[in-house]
Scaffold this active site. Structure first.
Site, short mmCIF file in Angstrom:
data_model
loop_
_atom_site.label_atom_id
_atom_site.label_comp_id
_atom_site.label_asym_id
_atom_site.label_seq_id
_atom_site.Cartn_x
_atom_site.Cartn_y
_atom_site.Cartn_z
N TYR A 39 9.45 -7.81 8.58
CA TYR A 39 9.52 -7.03 7.24
C TYR A 39 9.11 -5.80 7.75
O TYR A 39 9.70 -4.66 7.20
CB TYR A 39 8.48 -7.74 6.52
CG TYR A 39 8.07 -7.34 5.20
CD1 TYR A 39 8.94 -7.13 4.07
CD2 TYR A 39 6.71 -6.60 5.00
CE1 TYR A 39 8.51 -6.34 3.08
CE2 TYR A 39 6.48 -5.97 4.01
CZ TYR A 39 7.47 -6.00 2.87
OH TYR A 39 6.80 -5.25 1.76
N ASN A 49 -1.63 -3.35 -1.16
CA ASN A 49 -2.42 -4.55 -1.78
C ASN A 49 -2.54 -4.15 -3.24
O ASN A 49 -3.87 -4.32 -3.76
CB ASN A 49 -3.57 -5.16 -0.98
CG ASN A 49 -3.20 -5.60 0.22
OD1 ASN A 49 -2.58 -6.35 0.63
ND2 ASN A 49 -3.89 -5.00 1.11
#
Length: 389
Positions: free
Chosen positions: A185, A214
């Site tokens: 990724y 996040n």
């Protein structure tokens, strides 16, 4: 109510209404960004995605005040000839499309690489060829491991911020070995960043790259079997939420010693809106978007979430609130991780004057209140029986 009459950019210039092609509009970030654009700006959105569950409240009914300013197009960008035409219709394209769930990185590495690099290539190409501005969403994962993580645990330099605070224009991108497919990724995301940057340097593409750290809030990820597949492993906060909702121990991967920062989605969306409406300040820049003040270990996050959930649900804590599991057991063979991810905020503060505001406790309370309500409604619906007439 959305109004363009008095809206000005950071330099005091009137903001003109624009048309935005948003790829991945039906996801967590896209839904909040669409909400912001509809309720606070005069801009129009061409919302592209395979699903629209998270933005249905913006599309229906037809009487809402922004009716006509948001159009949903059910498109899979892998193979849809309409993509270039929609990008041509817009002033700005925002690409949010990605496979971005850690459990997929080493179990579905090919899908991960194709989704985050190959499928994004036409978007960059069409923007460049048609002189359209691009805001491309990347990830904090591109930084990989910190320099400090390679030092002995008792080395004094491990505490030196220059060895772990991540800066867009200085920090290297350090990944694990090839057999650690968890980095598929990050590697794909880094390569598409380099392509976007090269298009800017060689062909004049106007771009901004966003590196989220996040982002947390309502509608994030999925609760397995409730608003997502029964099988599957969402990201850490959604995993913990699912455990709390089902009164199961929270699983701490490799002891939960990794450190992370978390930011409230509404704070992050404020930053994105500034990028949208201040192109002269945002073009050509890569922006960390996170909250360095909300740093915790994953174990500390689990403890705080347990406490917050007890407050919002009124339920007592279970007898054994956490359990340790190995990364191999939880994610499968080939998993690897970074130790810390602390964003440096110098560039975004200088260019856009933006700082995050919401504390970790407050963002967890908002998120878990939403999750608890959603779960309770789903359970009630599943267990209710029709009343005989």
């Amino acid at each position: 109510m959305a109004s363009g009459a008095n809206r000005v950019d950071l330099d005091g210039r009137p903001i003109k209404p624009m048309t935005i092609c948003m790829i991945g509009a039906g996801g967590f970030i896209g839904s909040h960004l669409c909400e912001k654009l509809m309720t606070e700006t005069p801009h129009k959105v061409l919302a592209l995605d395979v699903y629209n569950d998270k933005i249905k409240h913006l599309l229906e009914p037809d009487s809402v005040e922004w009716s006509g300013r948001i159009q949903f197009h059910r498109i899979n960008i892998k193979h849809d000839s309409r993509l270039e035409g929609l990008i041509k219709m817009a002033d700005l394209t925002i690409n949010l499309a990605a496979i971005c769930t850690p459990a997929d990185y080493n179990t579905r590495p090919l899908d991960t690489i194709y989704s985050n690099f190959i499928d994004a290539l036409p978007v960059v190409k069409y923007c460049s060829e048609n002189n359209k501005r691009l805001i491309h969403f990347s990830t904090c994962e591109v930084y990989g491991k910190t320099i400090g993580s390679f030092l002995p645990k008792d080395h004094p330099l491990r505490d030196d911020p220059s060895f772990y605070v991540l800066k867009e224009d200085i920090s290297p991108c350090i990944f694990g070995s090839i057999e650690k497919q968890r980095w598929s990724y990050a590697c794909a995301k880094q390569l598409i960043e380099r392509l976007v940057y090269a298009e800017g340097a060689e062909n004049g593409l106007e771009f901004t790259i966003v590196r989220p750290f996040n982002w947390i809030g309502p509608r994030m990820d999925f609760i397995p079997g409730i608003d997502g597949p029964s099988e599957g492993v969402p990201r850490v906060l959604a995993c913990f939420s699912n455990n709390l909702l089902r009164r199961e121990p929270l699983k701490l991967v490799d002891g939960g010693e990794s450190q992370r920062t978390f930011i409230y989605i509404k704070d992050a969306i404020e930053a994105v809106l500034l990028m949208i409406e201040n192109p002269e300040r945002a073009n050509g820049h890569i922006f960390n978007v996170g909250n360095p003040n909300n740093e915790v270990t994953v174990r500390q996050l689990a403890e705080m979430m347990t406490e917050v959930y007890a407050k919002v649900s009124g339920e007592g804590a279970i007898e054994s609130p956490t359990v340790d599991v190995s990364s191999k057991e939880f994610y499968g063979e080939g998993y690897d991780d970074s130790d810390k991810r602390i964003p440096d905020m110098t560039i975004i503060n200088r260019q856009l004057g933006w700082d995050p505001k919401t504390s970790l406790w407050d963002l967890l309370e908002s998120t878990l209140t939403y999750q608890h309500r959603t779960y309770a409604e789903a359970v009630k619906k599943a267990t209710s029986k029709p009343v005989a007439s």
